[in-house]
Write an enzyme that holds these catalytic residues in place. Structure first.
Site, PDB file in Angstrom:
ATOM      1  N   HIS A   5       0.912   1.722 -10.216  1.00  0.00           N
ATOM      2  CA  HIS A   5       0.080   2.663  -9.282  1.00  0.00           C
ATOM      3  C   HIS A   5      -0.898   1.112  -9.250  1.00  0.00           C
ATOM      4  O   HIS A   5      -1.540   1.557 -10.641  1.00  0.00           O
ATOM      5  CB  HIS A   5       0.068   3.395  -9.230  1.00  0.00           C
ATOM      6  CG  HIS A   5       0.920   4.492  -9.516  1.00  0.00           C
ATOM      7  ND1 HIS A   5       1.006   4.960  -7.908  1.00  0.00           N
ATOM      8  CD2 HIS A   5       2.016   5.284  -9.842  1.00  0.00           C
ATOM      9  CE1 HIS A   5       2.213   6.267  -7.615  1.00  0.00           C
ATOM     10  NE2 HIS A   5       2.671   6.066  -9.142  1.00  0.00           N
ATOM     11  N   ILE A  32       2.376   4.434   0.855  1.00  0.00           N
ATOM     12  CA  ILE A  32       1.891   5.132   2.476  1.00  0.00           C
ATOM     13  C   ILE A  32       1.145   7.278   2.123  1.00  0.00           C
ATOM     14  O   ILE A  32       0.685   7.237   3.181  1.00  0.00           O
ATOM     15  CB  ILE A  32       3.773   5.849   2.585  1.00  0.00           C
ATOM     16  CG1 ILE A  32       3.820   6.152   4.296  1.00  0.00           C
ATOM     17  CG2 ILE A  32       3.939   6.931   1.474  1.00  0.00           C
ATOM     18  CD1 ILE A  32       5.569   6.025   4.739  1.00  0.00           C
ATOM     19  N   HIS A  67       7.249   1.250 -10.801  1.00  0.00           N
ATOM     20  CA  HIS A  67       5.636   0.721 -10.226  1.00  0.00           C
ATOM     21  C   HIS A  67       4.482   0.683 -10.799  1.00  0.00           C
ATOM     22  O   HIS A  67       4.416   1.935 -11.491  1.00  0.00           O
ATOM     23  CB  HIS A  67       5.901   1.336  -8.316  1.00  0.00           C
ATOM     24  CG  HIS A  67       6.200   2.868  -8.594  1.00  0.00           C
ATOM     25  ND1 HIS A  67       7.412   2.973  -8.993  1.00  0.00           N
ATOM     26  CD2 HIS A  67       5.633   3.693  -8.764  1.00  0.00           C
ATOM     27  CE1 HIS A  67       7.676   4.212  -9.053  1.00  0.00           C
ATOM     28  NE2 HIS A  67       6.402   4.601  -8.878  1.00  0.00           N
ATOM     29  N   VAL A  80      10.067   7.791  -7.243  1.00  0.00           N
ATOM     30  CA  VAL A  80      10.362   6.509  -6.881  1.00  0.00           C
ATOM     31  C   VAL A  80      10.889   5.663  -8.081  1.00  0.00           C
ATOM     32  O   VAL A  80      10.129   5.434  -8.974  1.00  0.00           O
ATOM     33  CB  VAL A  80       9.891   6.010  -6.179  1.00  0.00           C
ATOM     34  CG1 VAL A  80      10.800   4.785  -5.971  1.00  0.00           C
ATOM     35  CG2 VAL A  80       9.640   6.791  -4.789  1.00  0.00           C
ATOM     36  N   ASN A  99       4.129   5.831 -14.493  1.00  0.00           N
ATOM     37  CA  ASN A  99       4.663   7.189 -14.486  1.00  0.00           C
ATOM     38  C   ASN A  99       5.967   6.910 -14.416  1.00  0.00           C
ATOM     39  O   ASN A  99       7.093   6.290 -14.727  1.00  0.00           O
ATOM     40  CB  ASN A  99       4.413   7.920 -12.897  1.00  0.00           C
ATOM     41  CG  ASN A  99       3.385   8.275 -13.290  1.00  0.00           C
ATOM     42  OD1 ASN A  99       2.763   8.490 -13.341  1.00  0.00           O
ATOM     43  ND2 ASN A  99       3.247   8.061 -11.169  1.00  0.00           N
ATOM     44  N   ARG A 107       0.825  -1.496  -0.066  1.00  0.00           N
ATOM     45  CA  ARG A 107       0.333   0.106   0.173  1.00  0.00           C
ATOM     46  C   ARG A 107       0.898   1.147  -0.244  1.00  0.00           C
ATOM     47  O   ARG A 107       1.562   0.890   0.698  1.00  0.00           O
ATOM     48  CB  ARG A 107      -0.946  -0.363   1.196  1.00  0.00           C
ATOM     49  CG  ARG A 107      -1.951  -1.347   0.794  1.00  0.00           C
ATOM     50  CD  ARG A 107      -3.319  -1.347   2.191  1.00  0.00           C
ATOM     51  NE  ARG A 107      -3.602  -2.268   1.994  1.00  0.00           N
ATOM     52  CZ  ARG A 107      -4.716  -2.743   0.691  1.00  0.00           C
ATOM     53  NH1 ARG A 107      -5.351  -1.513   0.206  1.00  0.00           N
ATOM     54  NH2 ARG A 107      -5.386  -3.704   0.583  1.00  0.00           N
TER      55      ARG A 107
END
Ligand code: 5GP
Ligand code: ZN
Length: 114
Positions: free
Chosen positions: A102, A31, A100, A96, A87, A29
């Site tokens: 989302h 943050i 990843h 980051v 992204n 999840r």
């Protein structure tokens, strides 16, 4: 990579709120959630951006979506709908630099995104 936040999570140096894990993928999840469901699905292997992907990564990237599908089903948002976003670089909002996906849902999503 020792200075990568998500690599530290994969290594167990930082413990996120994990919702899925296998030998190649970790999902946890966010943050700072932007929706009732906001999960990040990451490959365990460090890849900085979409621009760094190559043909050998195709199966791994596909797997991120299969995990997103499972996360959505588990959170009960599969039928109402959810958004997946990856992204690429700062102009698109990447902060980051370990890819990843989302997974966002649990509220209406607007289009186009900002
Ligand atoms: P990006 O902006 O790169 O597309 O997404 C990075 C995401 O990582 C952001 O949504 C941000 O809230 C999340 N994030 C940053 N630091 C942490 C952290 O320490 N733990 C978790 N779970 N998420 C984080
Ligand atoms: Zn990394």
């Amino acid at each position: 990579m020792t200075d990568c936040l998500f690599c530290k999570m994969v290594a167990g140096d930082i413990s996120p709120d994990t919702v899925y894990e296998d030998d190649e993928v970790l999902a946890f999840r966010d943050i700072n959630p932007q929706a009732p469901t906001h999960v990040l699905v990451v490959p365990k292997r460090h890849i900085s951006t979409i621009n760094d992907l190559n043909a050998d990564d195709a199966e791994l990237v596909g797997k991120l979506y299969l995990v997103a599908q499972q996360v959505a089903a588990k959170d009960g948002i599969a039928e109402e709908g959810y958004r997946t976003v990856m992204n690429c670089n700062a102009g698109a909002g990447q902060s980051v630099f370990h890819i990843h996906l989302h997974v966002l849902g649990g509220r209406p999503m607007r289009w186009p995104p900002g």
